[in-house]
Design an enzyme around this catalytic site. Structure first.
Site, PDB file in Angstrom:
ATOM      1  N   ARG A  82       0.855  -1.165   0.015  1.00  0.00           N
ATOM      2  CA  ARG A  82      -0.221   0.054   0.074  1.00  0.00           C
ATOM      3  C   ARG A  82       0.795   1.134  -0.112  1.00  0.00           C
ATOM      4  NH1 ARG A  82      -4.447   0.189   4.440  1.00  0.00           N
ATOM      5  NH2 ARG A  82      -2.648   0.894   5.740  1.00  0.00           N
ATOM      6  N   LYS A 185      -2.884   6.672   1.102  1.00  0.00           N
ATOM      7  CA  LYS A 185      -2.520   7.134   2.478  1.00  0.00           C
ATOM      8  C   LYS A 185      -1.594   8.273   2.380  1.00  0.00           C
ATOM      9  CE  LYS A 185      -2.314   4.800   7.001  1.00  0.00           C
ATOM     10  NZ  LYS A 185      -3.427   5.317   7.469  1.00  0.00           N
ATOM     11  N   GLU A 221     -16.425   6.022   4.673  1.00  0.00           N
ATOM     12  CA  GLU A 221     -15.695   5.724   5.701  1.00  0.00           C
ATOM     13  C   GLU A 221     -16.063   6.281   7.096  1.00  0.00           C
ATOM     14  OE1 GLU A 221     -11.471   4.361   5.312  1.00  0.00           O
ATOM     15  OE2 GLU A 221     -11.139   6.253   3.673  1.00  0.00           O
TER      16      GLU A 221
END
Ligand code: PLP
Ligand code: COI
Length: 347
Positions: A82, A185, A221
């Site tokens: 990621r 991220k 989210e």
């Protein structure tokens, strides 16, 4: 702080200094040697792209002191991949999975006295950070990237723990754009979430439920965690469904991926798809999940648009508890690591 000064049984999710952090620079496409540092500060060029153009991303993962005396790091290869995708998107140097994992292993090993004892329920949080550290005046990628990792012993992210949190829906601020950086991220996603989070707190809510930024129709989210709901279907003889939003603007959570696998192992029906707000009415349990949040039950969701509060009960529901217990048991080596998720260290 010395390890013997730490109150292991009252750890919060916060920063504690530990003796060593590790760093590695990528210059003109070449990663150098891993460096070990004691200082907490980084010296960086004032024109580094991290400062003005947001070339920053991070990761979060945990190491656990286990009942068998060993240390287990959970799915670090997933965090490595990621971070690669964040670094690629933000046009930074991309570390190899091997480099990332070697740095994780090194920083955990060098700070092993700071891994909370099993009985405390705490863990060692590992925070890898990647930034464009080279100078640039135009909006261009830096030619130097810094990957650094530090650790901190932590306790629960939400102090109420399994009591359940309250969330408020925010349609006035989105954390990410429809085709933006939500799936990475990138540090900017978190800067962009601060206003909604603080406004939510001021109104008395623990977290914010974000909707899809294009239409505000589907659930995205819950704060810095993914969202899931449990629907128990009477028509299917009480079969439980684990339902979690799929969307381009949410972060693909490694905890959620693990829970989907565990739910499938339990014979639950797993659904990763768009979830309309209205569907909240059909869930008997709701939760948010992530490395920091683990599974934290969501007790209420308030929608200011119509004044409605969706309620999922106080405390943790039976399916969420079952999923939580299994996840935590795998992480601590108490049940078989049947999917090969842990890296076991003899420290
Ligand atoms: N969503 C956001 C926005 C997050 O910051 C995090 C934390 O990493 C998660 C979800 C959960 O992801 P993971 O389970 O990989 O920690
Ligand atoms: C995590 O769960 O690891 C996160 O990154 C969430 C938050 C602390 C930013």
């Amino acid at each position: 702080m010395k390890p013997e000064e730490i109150d292991w049984n009252n750890l919060k999710f916060g920063y504690t200094r530990t003796p060593v952090n590790v760093r590695c620079y990528c210059r003109d496409g070449q990663w150098g040697e891993i460096e070990e540092h004691a200082e907490e500060t980084v010296t960086m060029h004032m024109a580094a792209t991290a400062f003005h153009y947001g070339q920053t991303a991070f990761e979060g993962l945990k190491a656990f002191r286990c009942p068998d005396g060993k240390v287990r790091v959970f799915r670090m290869d997933e965090n490595a991949r990621r971070m690669q995708s964040s670094a690629e998107y933000l046009r930074m140097g991309v570390p190899s999975v091997e480099l990332f994992c070697e740095m994780v292993t090194r920083v955990v090993t060098l700070n092993k006295e700071y891994i909370p004892p099993y009985e405390s329920g705490g863990s060692l949080y590992i925070r890898p950070v990647i930034v464009g550290s080279g100078p640039q005046l135009g909006v261009k990628p830096a030619s130097e990237t810094l990957l650094l990792m530090f650790v901190s012993p932590v306790g629960p992210y939400y102090s109420g723990g399994m009591k359940g949190i309250s969330a408020i829906i925010d349609r006035t601020h989105d954390r990410a754009a429809p085709f933006g950086t939500g799936h990475t991220k990138a540090g900017g996603n978190y800067g962009a979430s601060l206003t909604s989070a603080l406004k939510g707190h001021e109104k008395g809510y623990d977290s914010v439920l974000y909707l899809d930024p294009a239409q505000h129709r589907y659930i995205d989210e819950c704060g810095a965690a993914n969202f899931f709901g449990i629907r128990v279907d009477a028509a299917e003889g009480g079969r439980a469904h684990y339902i979690t939003p799929a969307s381009h603007s949410i972060l693909p959570s490694i905890t959620n991926k693990s829970l989907r696998q565990i739910a499938a192992d339990f014979g639950m029906e797993v659904e990763a798809r768009q979830v309309e707000l209205d569907e909240l009415n059909t869930f008997s349990e709701a939760g948010c999940c992530g490395t920091a949040a683990v599974i934290t039950p969501v007790s209420t969701i308030f929608d200011p648009a119509d004044g409605k509060t969706y309620r999922f009960g106080e405390g943790v529901g039976p399916w969420s508890k079952k999923l939580y217990d299994e996840l935590v048991a795998i992480q601590h080596g108490e049940v078989e690591d049947r999917h090969g998720w842990n890296t076991v260290l003899d420290l």
